[in-house]
Design a protein around this motif. Structure first.
Motif, PDB file in Angstrom:
ATOM      1  N   ALA A  18     -23.801  -9.290  44.163  1.00 19.48           N
ATOM      2  CA  ALA A  18     -22.351  -9.313  44.331  1.00 19.48           C
ATOM      3  C   ALA A  18     -21.952  -9.967  45.648  1.00 19.48           C
ATOM      4  N   GLN A  19     -22.696  -9.673  46.707  1.00 18.35           N
ATOM      5  CA  GLN A  19     -22.389 -10.223  48.024  1.00 18.35           C
ATOM      6  C   GLN A  19     -22.641 -11.734  48.092  1.00 18.35           C
ATOM      7  N   ASP A  20     -23.615 -12.219  47.299  1.00 18.44           N
ATOM      8  CA  ASP A  20     -23.986 -13.631  47.386  1.00 18.44           C
ATOM      9  C   ASP A  20     -23.250 -14.506  46.381  1.00 18.44           C
ATOM     10  N   CYS A  21     -22.540 -13.907  45.447  1.00 13.21           N
ATOM     11  CA  CYS A  21     -21.827 -14.697  44.434  1.00 13.21           C
ATOM     12  C   CYS A  21     -20.753 -15.564  45.108  1.00 13.21           C
ATOM     13  N   SER A  24     -17.335 -14.529  43.908  1.00 18.34           N
ATOM     14  CA  SER A  24     -17.063 -13.086  43.995  1.00 18.34           C
ATOM     15  C   SER A  24     -16.602 -12.471  42.672  1.00 18.34           C
ATOM     16  N   GLU A  27     -19.091  -7.337  40.299  1.00 16.57           N
ATOM     17  CA  GLU A  27     -18.638  -6.055  40.843  1.00 16.57           C
ATOM     18  C   GLU A  27     -19.738  -5.016  40.665  1.00 16.57           C
ATOM     19  N   ARG A  38     -13.265 -12.740  33.806  1.00 18.16           N
ATOM     20  CA  ARG A  38     -13.633 -13.492  35.003  1.00 18.16           C
ATOM     21  C   ARG A  38     -14.836 -14.415  34.760  1.00 18.16           C
ATOM     22  N   CYS A  42     -17.375 -18.458  36.727  1.00 17.62           N
ATOM     23  CA  CYS A  42     -18.786 -18.587  37.121  1.00 17.62           C
ATOM     24  C   CYS A  42     -19.158 -20.057  37.304  1.00 17.62           C
ATOM     25  N   CYS A  48     -27.296 -15.220  41.718  1.00 12.28           N
ATOM     26  CA  CYS A  48     -27.509 -13.797  41.460  1.00 12.28           C
ATOM     27  C   CYS A  48     -28.918 -13.545  40.937  1.00 12.28           C
TER      28      CYS A  48
END
Length: 275
Positions: A18-21, A24, A27, A38, A42, A48
């Motif tokens: 999630a932090q590296d997407c 963002s 979730e 969403r 992508c 990921c």
């Protein structure tokens, strides 16, 4: 469908995915999810999948066990620096084809090059044998000759007419340097950065070629012919009309060996200081 899947027994809920997407859209609930509304955001970058420490995540039908691990041997900085600094443009080639497996390996490395907006749309048009290369060479030289005869050769490309005469009268191949193979990198003009994407892709190709003892030559002369003199040749090569020509590269077994690198004239750097 992104086919975003989590093996729950492997997931440690570290949230790295999630932090590296980049956009963002992942979730933590408490396991990683991507809401359906969403998914269209992508970039299909697979970050990921790459960052998951426990191989719990798969996406786009790609599984972590099919990816290359980063735990293997990596080139030492000194070795990579030496290879880059001693690389030379090759203008003399042995009159033999490379093994098809080797050519395929070089092409597959080029596919790992980054592209703007992760478009991944660079097309590598390949001539993998000397027979077809000779036919392509004749078409290029004939196009130059015809353009000069018709008065349609752009003034800035007058030098090409001289090269054509040298080939016709003396059999000296200045344009192709008797190389056995050529790749032409093109990409859709509508992409985020088509020209840069092509150049980066060929740079990956060239770096890998050097590790295999394969010589390369960036060739802007042939690009001139394809873009400015005989663009109809692009169609005969199967290059889509909506593509821009990034660059052309010759490659093959070198017929010359260099003993050392050159001495660079120096790096030009503009250090920016914002006021």
């Amino acid at each position: 469908m992104l086919e975003f899947k989590i093996e729950e027994e492997k997931c440690i809920e570290c949230a790295l995915c999630a932090q590296d997407c980049p956009v963002s859209i992942i979730e933590m609930k408490p396991k990683p999810i991507i809401r359906k509304e969403r998914e269209h955001n992508c970039l299909k970058c697979q970050h990921c999948l790459a960052i998951c420490p426990t191989a719990a995540l798969s996406i786009l039908g790609k599984k972590p066990e099919d990816s290359i691990s980063v735990k293997g041997e990596m080139p030492k900085a000194e070795s990579l620096s030496r290879m880059i600094k001693t690389r030379r443009s090759i203008r003399k080639y042995k009159k033999e084809d490379l093994d098809q497996e080797l050519i395929q390996e070089l092409l597959e490395i080029a596919a790992y090059a980054p592209t703007g907006h992760n478009d991944n749309a660079v097309l590598i048009s390949l001539i993998d044998n000397r027979t077809d290369l000779h036919l392509f060479r004749e078409k290029i030289y004939d196009a130059i000759k015809q353009a000069k005869k018709n008065g349609t050769l752009p003034k800035q490309h007058d030098l090409l007419a001289y090269f054509q005469r040298v080939w016709e009268n003396n059999g000296i191949d200045i344009l192709f340097r008797d190389a056995p193979h050529v790749v032409i990198a093109t990409a859709p003009a509508a992409d985020a950065s088509p020209m840069a994407d092509c150049m980066i892709s060929l740079s990956y190709f060239e770096l890998m070629a050097n590790t295999k003892g394969v010589g390369t030559l960036w060739n802007g002369l042939i690009k001139w012919v394809l873009d400015d003199i005989a663009p109809e040749l692009r169609t005969s090569l199967g290059i889509p009309e909506d593509h821009l020509t990034g660059y052309v590269m010759l490659f093959g077994k070198p017929a010359v060996k260099y003993a050392r690198g050159i001495q660079s004239e120096g790096l030009q750097v503009n250090k920016i200081k914002m006021k």
